[in-house]
Design a protein around this motif. Structure first.
Motif, PDB file in Angstrom:
ATOM      1  N   THR A 116       5.755 -10.692  62.114  1.00 42.26           N
ATOM      2  CA  THR A 116       4.875 -10.445  63.262  1.00 42.26           C
ATOM      3  C   THR A 116       5.515 -10.779  64.602  1.00 42.26           C
ATOM      4  O   THR A 116       4.946 -10.458  65.635  1.00 42.26           O
ATOM      5  CB  THR A 116       3.583 -11.272  63.155  1.00 42.26           C
ATOM      6  OG1 THR A 116       3.905 -12.672  63.213  1.00 42.26           O
ATOM      7  CG2 THR A 116       2.838 -10.972  61.865  1.00 42.26           C
ATOM      8  N   PHE A 118       5.540 -13.609  65.909  1.00 42.16           N
ATOM      9  CA  PHE A 118       4.874 -14.779  66.459  1.00 42.16           C
ATOM     10  C   PHE A 118       5.541 -16.047  65.929  1.00 42.16           C
ATOM     11  O   PHE A 118       5.856 -16.143  64.744  1.00 42.16           O
ATOM     12  CB  PHE A 118       3.395 -14.813  66.080  1.00 42.16           C
ATOM     13  CG  PHE A 118       2.525 -13.950  66.930  1.00 42.16           C
ATOM     14  CD1 PHE A 118       1.999 -14.428  68.122  1.00 42.16           C
ATOM     15  CD2 PHE A 118       2.223 -12.655  66.555  1.00 42.16           C
ATOM     16  CE1 PHE A 118       1.186 -13.632  68.913  1.00 42.16           C
ATOM     17  CE2 PHE A 118       1.419 -11.844  67.334  1.00 42.16           C
ATOM     18  CZ  PHE A 118       0.893 -12.339  68.516  1.00 42.16           C
ATOM     19  N   HIS A 149      -3.548 -17.094  67.120  1.00 41.97           N
ATOM     20  CA  HIS A 149      -2.646 -16.010  67.488  1.00 41.97           C
ATOM     21  C   HIS A 149      -2.746 -14.846  66.505  1.00 41.97           C
ATOM     22  O   HIS A 149      -2.611 -13.687  66.886  1.00 41.97           O
ATOM     23  CB  HIS A 149      -1.198 -16.504  67.517  1.00 41.97           C
ATOM     24  CG  HIS A 149      -0.925 -17.556  68.535  1.00 41.97           C
ATOM     25  ND1 HIS A 149      -1.437 -17.505  69.810  1.00 41.97           N
ATOM     26  CD2 HIS A 149      -0.204 -18.706  68.470  1.00 41.97           C
ATOM     27  CE1 HIS A 149      -1.039 -18.564  70.493  1.00 41.97           C
ATOM     28  NE2 HIS A 149      -0.300 -19.303  69.700  1.00 41.97           N
ATOM     29  N   ILE A 150      -2.976 -15.198  65.236  1.00 45.56           N
ATOM     30  CA  ILE A 150      -2.963 -14.214  64.154  1.00 45.56           C
ATOM     31  C   ILE A 150      -4.208 -14.412  63.283  1.00 45.56           C
ATOM     32  O   ILE A 150      -4.592 -15.547  62.987  1.00 45.56           O
ATOM     33  CB  ILE A 150      -1.706 -14.396  63.271  1.00 45.56           C
ATOM     34  CG1 ILE A 150      -0.448 -13.985  64.043  1.00 45.56           C
ATOM     35  CG2 ILE A 150      -1.820 -13.593  61.981  1.00 45.56           C
ATOM     36  CD1 ILE A 150      -0.309 -12.508  64.273  1.00 45.56           C
ATOM     37  N   SER A 191      -3.327  -9.294  65.376  1.00 43.88           N
ATOM     38  CA  SER A 191      -3.290 -10.253  66.477  1.00 43.88           C
ATOM     39  C   SER A 191      -4.695 -10.466  67.022  1.00 43.88           C
ATOM     40  O   SER A 191      -5.568  -9.604  66.903  1.00 43.88           O
ATOM     41  CB  SER A 191      -2.353  -9.765  67.585  1.00 43.88           C
ATOM     42  OG  SER A 191      -2.791  -8.533  68.101  1.00 43.88           O
TER      43      SER A 191
END
Length: 217
Positions: A116, A118, A149-150, A191
């Protein structure tokens, strides 16, 4: 904890692509692990009905008040089992407890980060959600500054059929919709930015939709 004993090899070996905000992976867990987690979620977790009203804080309210709301005021109705402080168990849930530990492991954070882009700090909270006929969750964002964030959604339980309802609909920042059918052993990662909003279509059949949901930061 070894990811190889849990996650299907095709996903461990996949070459990361540019993450556009949504990643869907089918047959996520190995067959043995999927069967164990599915049975634990369906048979060994204790669920509580919850109802939500739209407002400044999207408040939870008692069912008798929810029943009196206008349709546009109703936010969600479903059953929930909290797992952030350990699952709500009715009995031994060996596979689910280990799955919960897997998701909170550094190896799993590293795998998510690779796929991702991230960088995750290890902050996790989650819940298991059960939806039955006429349950839904209307349009909302899961965004919480520096806390989410996810979003990680794992579908498990009974097989889904077209016409059952319960699809996850992601409203993308570019105005497009990404519709995800709740197929067992499917993982969806998306996200949780403020402009990423989603909803779950009302279930229209006598069928139970089980999802294990985590928010990672």
């Amino acid at each position: 904890m070894s990811l190889k004993s849990w996650i299907n090899t095709i996903h461990l070996d996949r070459q990361p692509e540019t993450f556009d905000g949504v990643l869907t992976l089918d047959n996520f867990l190995t067959p043995e692990k999927e069967a164990g987690v599915s049975q634990d979620v369906r048979e060994k977790l204790s669920f509580t009905e919850i109802y939500g009203r739209y407002g400044e804080k999207k408040t939870r309210i008692p069912k008798e008040k929810w029943d009196c709301l206008a349709d546009e005021e109703k936010f969600f109705c479903y059953q929930q089992a909290q797992i952030d402080n350990g699952p709500s168990l009715r009995g031994p849930a060996f596979h689910f407890v280990l799955f919960n530990e897997l998701v909170q492991s550094q190896a799993f954070f590293d795998w998510i980060s690779k796929n991702t882009s991230f960088t995750l700090t290890g902050s996790v909270d989650g819940q298991v959600i059960k939806m039955d006929k006429h349950n839904f969750s209307h349009l909302h964002s899961d965004y919480r500054e520096n806390k989410r964030h996810i979003c990680f959604v794992y579908f498990t339980g009974h097989e889904w059929q077209d016409g059952n309802g319960g699809e996850l609909v992601l409203n993308r920042p570019d105005g497009n919709q990404h519709v995800v059918a709740p197929i067992a052993n499917r993982l969806v990662i998306f996200s949780t930015s403020p402009d990423e909003r989603h909803h779950v279509k009302e279930l229209t059949a006598a069928w139970s939709r089980y999802t294990v949901v985590y928010w990672l930061a």
